[in-house]
Motif scaffolding. Structure first.
Motif, PDB file in Angstrom:
ATOM      1  N   ARG A   6       2.292  96.144 -21.140  1.00 19.47           N
ATOM      2  CA  ARG A   6       1.578  96.361 -22.090  1.00 19.47           C
ATOM      3  C   ARG A   6       0.198  96.771 -21.685  1.00 19.47           C
ATOM      4  N   PHE A   7      -0.376  97.821 -22.356  1.00 21.65           N
ATOM      5  CA  PHE A   7      -1.683  98.079 -22.041  1.00 21.65           C
ATOM      6  C   PHE A   7      -2.683  98.368 -23.098  1.00 21.65           C
ATOM      7  N   MET A   8      -4.035  98.346 -22.866  1.00 24.40           N
ATOM      8  CA  MET A   8      -5.083  98.840 -23.777  1.00 24.40           C
ATOM      9  C   MET A   8      -5.201 100.446 -23.402  1.00 24.40           C
ATOM     10  N   SER A   9      -5.272 101.145 -24.484  1.00 26.74           N
ATOM     11  CA  SER A   9      -5.532 102.661 -24.225  1.00 26.74           C
ATOM     12  C   SER A   9      -7.372 102.403 -24.378  1.00 26.74           C
ATOM     13  N   SER A  10      -7.836 103.975 -23.934  1.00 30.67           N
ATOM     14  CA  SER A  10      -9.041 104.233 -23.858  1.00 30.67           C
ATOM     15  C   SER A  10      -9.659 103.960 -25.416  1.00 30.67           C
ATOM     16  N   ASP A  11      -8.926 104.109 -26.302  1.00 28.48           N
ATOM     17  CA  ASP A  11      -9.486 104.231 -27.717  1.00 28.48           C
ATOM     18  C   ASP A  11      -9.227 102.651 -28.468  1.00 28.48           C
ATOM     19  N   GLY A  12      -8.706 101.779 -27.480  1.00 22.16           N
ATOM     20  CA  GLY A  12      -8.774 100.346 -28.029  1.00 22.16           C
ATOM     21  C   GLY A  12      -7.380 100.288 -28.796  1.00 22.16           C
ATOM     22  N   GLU A  13      -6.412 101.154 -28.495  1.00 17.54           N
ATOM     23  CA  GLU A  13      -5.132 100.716 -29.052  1.00 17.54           C
ATOM     24  C   GLU A  13      -4.075  99.882 -28.011  1.00 17.54           C
ATOM     25  N   VAL A  14      -3.278  99.087 -28.466  1.00 16.79           N
ATOM     26  CA  VAL A  14      -2.480  98.419 -27.589  1.00 16.79           C
ATOM     27  C   VAL A  14      -1.149  99.074 -27.382  1.00 16.79           C
ATOM     28  N   VAL A  15      -0.678  99.572 -26.391  1.00 17.33           N
ATOM     29  CA  VAL A  15       0.653 100.220 -26.363  1.00 17.33           C
ATOM     30  C   VAL A  15       1.560  99.515 -25.446  1.00 17.33           C
ATOM     31  N   PHE A  16       2.724  99.478 -25.495  1.00 23.23           N
ATOM     32  CA  PHE A  16       3.988  98.541 -25.239  1.00 23.23           C
ATOM     33  C   PHE A  16       4.911  99.662 -24.507  1.00 23.23           C
ATOM     34  N   ALA A  49      -1.774  91.436 -20.553  1.00 23.01           N
ATOM     35  CA  ALA A  49      -0.584  90.474 -20.355  1.00 23.01           C
ATOM     36  C   ALA A  49       0.603  91.251 -20.933  1.00 23.01           C
ATOM     37  N   PRO A  50       1.815  91.160 -20.777  1.00 23.34           N
ATOM     38  CA  PRO A  50       2.972  92.205 -20.855  1.00 23.34           C
ATOM     39  C   PRO A  50       3.357  91.764 -22.231  1.00 23.34           C
ATOM     40  N   CYS A  51       3.132  90.612 -22.848  1.00 15.93           N
ATOM     41  CA  CYS A  51       3.343  90.396 -24.406  1.00 15.93           C
ATOM     42  C   CYS A  51       2.261  89.513 -24.781  1.00 15.93           C
ATOM     43  N   ALA A  52       2.362  89.288 -26.064  1.00 14.78           N
ATOM     44  CA  ALA A  52       1.410  88.377 -26.786  1.00 14.78           C
ATOM     45  C   ALA A  52       2.342  87.264 -27.551  1.00 14.78           C
ATOM     46  N   PRO A  53       2.603  86.165 -26.723  1.00 12.01           N
ATOM     47  CA  PRO A  53       3.587  85.051 -27.289  1.00 12.01           C
ATOM     48  C   PRO A  53       2.762  84.268 -28.394  1.00 12.01           C
ATOM     49  N   GLY A  54       3.477  83.966 -29.490  1.00 13.94           N
ATOM     50  CA  GLY A  54       2.912  83.223 -30.529  1.00 13.94           C
ATOM     51  C   GLY A  54       2.926  81.753 -30.022  1.00 13.94           C
ATOM     52  N   LYS A  55       3.748  81.506 -29.081  1.00 15.65           N
ATOM     53  CA  LYS A  55       3.546  80.068 -28.298  1.00 15.65           C
ATOM     54  C   LYS A  55       4.401  80.395 -27.090  1.00 15.65           C
ATOM     55  N   ILE A  56       3.715  79.315 -26.279  1.00 12.35           N
ATOM     56  CA  ILE A  56       4.451  79.262 -24.839  1.00 12.35           C
ATOM     57  C   ILE A  56       4.848  77.764 -24.548  1.00 12.35           C
ATOM     58  N   VAL A  57       6.302  77.715 -24.142  1.00 13.02           N
ATOM     59  CA  VAL A  57       7.119  76.463 -24.099  1.00 13.02           C
ATOM     60  C   VAL A  57       7.073  76.261 -22.508  1.00 13.02           C
ATOM     61  N   ALA A  58       6.122  75.149 -22.162  1.00 15.65           N
ATOM     62  CA  ALA A  58       6.061  75.134 -20.802  1.00 15.65           C
ATOM     63  C   ALA A  58       6.953  73.876 -20.131  1.00 15.65           C
ATOM     64  N   CYS A 166      -1.800  82.505 -17.255  1.00 17.28           N
ATOM     65  CA  CYS A 166      -1.964  83.688 -16.754  1.00 17.28           C
ATOM     66  C   CYS A 166      -0.395  84.303 -16.647  1.00 17.28           C
ATOM     67  N   MET A 167      -0.268  85.487 -17.156  1.00 14.12           N
ATOM     68  CA  MET A 167       1.141  85.948 -17.539  1.00 14.12           C
ATOM     69  C   MET A 167       0.978  87.443 -17.205  1.00 14.12           C
ATOM     70  N   GLY A 168       2.165  87.852 -16.240  1.00 13.33           N
ATOM     71  CA  GLY A 168       2.264  89.313 -15.992  1.00 13.33           C
ATOM     72  C   GLY A 168       2.667  89.502 -14.511  1.00 13.33           C
ATOM     73  N   PRO A 169       2.528  90.600 -13.967  1.00 18.08           N
ATOM     74  CA  PRO A 169       1.913  91.920 -14.683  1.00 18.08           C
ATOM     75  C   PRO A 169       2.847  92.635 -15.295  1.00 18.08           C
ATOM     76  N   ALA A 170       4.191  92.321 -15.309  1.00 19.27           N
ATOM     77  CA  ALA A 170       5.295  93.079 -16.073  1.00 19.27           C
ATOM     78  C   ALA A 170       6.407  92.140 -16.563  1.00 19.27           C
ATOM     79  N   ILE A 171       7.147  92.757 -17.596  1.00 14.61           N
ATOM     80  CA  ILE A 171       8.289  91.913 -17.816  1.00 14.61           C
ATOM     81  C   ILE A 171       9.532  92.935 -17.315  1.00 14.61           C
ATOM     82  N   VAL A 172      10.484  92.338 -16.510  1.00 14.78           N
ATOM     83  CA  VAL A 172      11.363  93.232 -15.954  1.00 14.78           C
ATOM     84  C   VAL A 172      12.892  92.715 -16.941  1.00 14.78           C
ATOM     85  N   SER A 173      13.701  93.518 -17.436  1.00 12.98           N
ATOM     86  CA  SER A 173      14.871  93.077 -18.030  1.00 12.98           C
ATOM     87  C   SER A 173      15.929  93.328 -17.076  1.00 12.98           C
ATOM     88  N   GLY A 174      16.955  92.720 -17.203  1.00  7.51           N
ATOM     89  CA  GLY A 174      18.091  92.812 -16.056  1.00  7.51           C
ATOM     90  C   GLY A 174      17.930  92.607 -14.894  1.00  7.51           C
TER      91      GLY A 174
END
Lengths: 261, 261
Positions: A6-16, A49-58, A166-174
């Motif tokens: 997930r990134f912030m683009s130069s115009d402030g948009e969040v892209v995933f 952070a690669p996602c924006a969790p509503g909650k983190i279960v630790a 702290c979370m990231g840098p990426a999510i890896v599926s599979g």
């Protein structure tokens, strides 16, 4: 295996989207993984952070080696606390020492499970299918607060401060977590190096059991607990957490006056 | 004093606003309290929990009478746990017994503080100004889980189940909590009747101190803790919580097979 960021683009948009060869192939969202057709160079983007969790279960006490060291029996059900959404930062962002706290701050390198679909009272199969992928978590703790009050252990407070997830840098599926090790360094010196296969509850089993307690939503993260080698971070020190195949999460502890708000 | 509620309209839209004489005067949102100009009869609307908190901060040991009964010293800083957003239900909605849990379920009648603006490291004045208003909370607990594991008190799990944060029926702004009493009944029999003035940390002081730990966001709720008279709810029993000037929050404990999902 696919790598999602997930990134912030130069115009402030969040892209995933899916990252491959320096390009982001944009997708609608984590729970609607439909490509938008847009392809962006990651050089023009700021990682989040690669996602924006509503909650983190630790989780607490989820590795056999740590349970043995602490001389605690392994639990029959995942033992967990919640970290708030506001505690999340991405790789490269500063961990901020709370203004009100001068005590010991501790790192914990952990595997993070990212939920891809709503999950409640899941079967084993549903639980496995609801895992979108895996990320890295530094589950930071203001250790002196934990048992400051002898009548009430303050897990949520000690681990819930802004920037303490702290979370990231990426999510890896599979990703094949069973074959992987997690390595934590403090200012370049290795402090944790443990096999994920030592987990008490596997990721799918965590999801299945926790979904009996709390409905898990897309983007929610379960921090799988840490193993041996936890230690304190001095102001200015940098913690890196690495799992080969996922990447490296790096964050520096700063005092408030050093950070532009 | 103004009374604020949230409803589902017949076309599935969520509407929020000020209620007066059977009409909802719609507002943009809780943190943007700007009237839209729409006025709707509340008879055509289905009440919801009056806000949708990102997190619920739930206090433990915040009343002198309960501290004395438990023989615990009053704390120096608010002691809290977090309840997840998914635990919230409104007045009239059923509390669902978890499928995996056959034990004791307990009610706790509490004042709820609703945050109106983002709040971090707040001064006393900022803290007071960030309170949008007050609501009622039934902070439900699966009591047998709390100390099921002798090494880790499971506050978040025991209090975090879906439907375990009953909230409503309304938020009242400009409410004088100092003069009010909270009354809880179980199937019509009074079980709690305590003065809110017996609180250890006043609402503004709670907001000030908790904002040093966690950034509070608009719509977040702080459940102020309960006092004496807590007890268990049998399946099928109804708990009502009343504060004159705010209203009555009413919820019935049901077993899963009785509830359409």
């Amino acid at each position: 295996m696919d790598t999602w960021m997930r990134f912030m683009s130069s115009d402030g948009e969040v892209v995933f989207g899916r990252v491959e060869g320096g390009y982001l192939h944009e997708y609608e969202s984590l729970d609607q993984p439909v490509p938008t057709g847009a392809v962006l160079s990651t050089r023009a983007l700021t990682p989040l952070a690669p996602c924006a969790p509503g909650k983190i279960v630790a989780l607490w006490n989820n590795f056999h080696a740590l349970a043995a060291k602490l001389d605690k029996p392994v639990p029959a059900h995942p033992l967990f606390l919640l970290k708030p959404a506001g505690s999340v930062i991405g790789s490269g962002e500063p961990i901020r020492r709370p203004l009100s706290y001068a005590g010991k701050i501790v790192y914990e390198g952990e595997l993070g499970i990212v939920i891809g679909r709503r999950c409640r009272d899941a079967s084993a199969e549903e639980a496995a299918e609801s895992i979108f992928g895996y990320t890295l978590v530094n589950d930071v703790t203001a250790a002196d607060l934990l048992n400051e009050n002898p009548h009430f252990p303050q897990w949520c407070r000690a681990k819930g401060f802004d920037t303490f997830c702290c979370m990231g840098p990426a999510i890896v599926s599979g990703f094949n977590w069973r074959a992987a090790r997690l390595v934590t360094t403090l200012d370049g010196v290795e402090r944790q190096n443990y096999p994920l296969a030592d987990m008490v509850f596997s990721p799918a089993e965590q999801v299945r059991l926790i979904s009996q307690d709390i409905t898990l939503e897309p983007g929610d993260v379960i921090a799988c607990g840490t193993s041996i080698g936890v230690g304190s971070i001095k102001d200015g020190a940098t913690v890196t957490i690495t799992i080969d195949g996922i990447g490296t999460l790096s964050n520096t502890l700063t005092v408030a006056c050093e950070v532009a708000i």
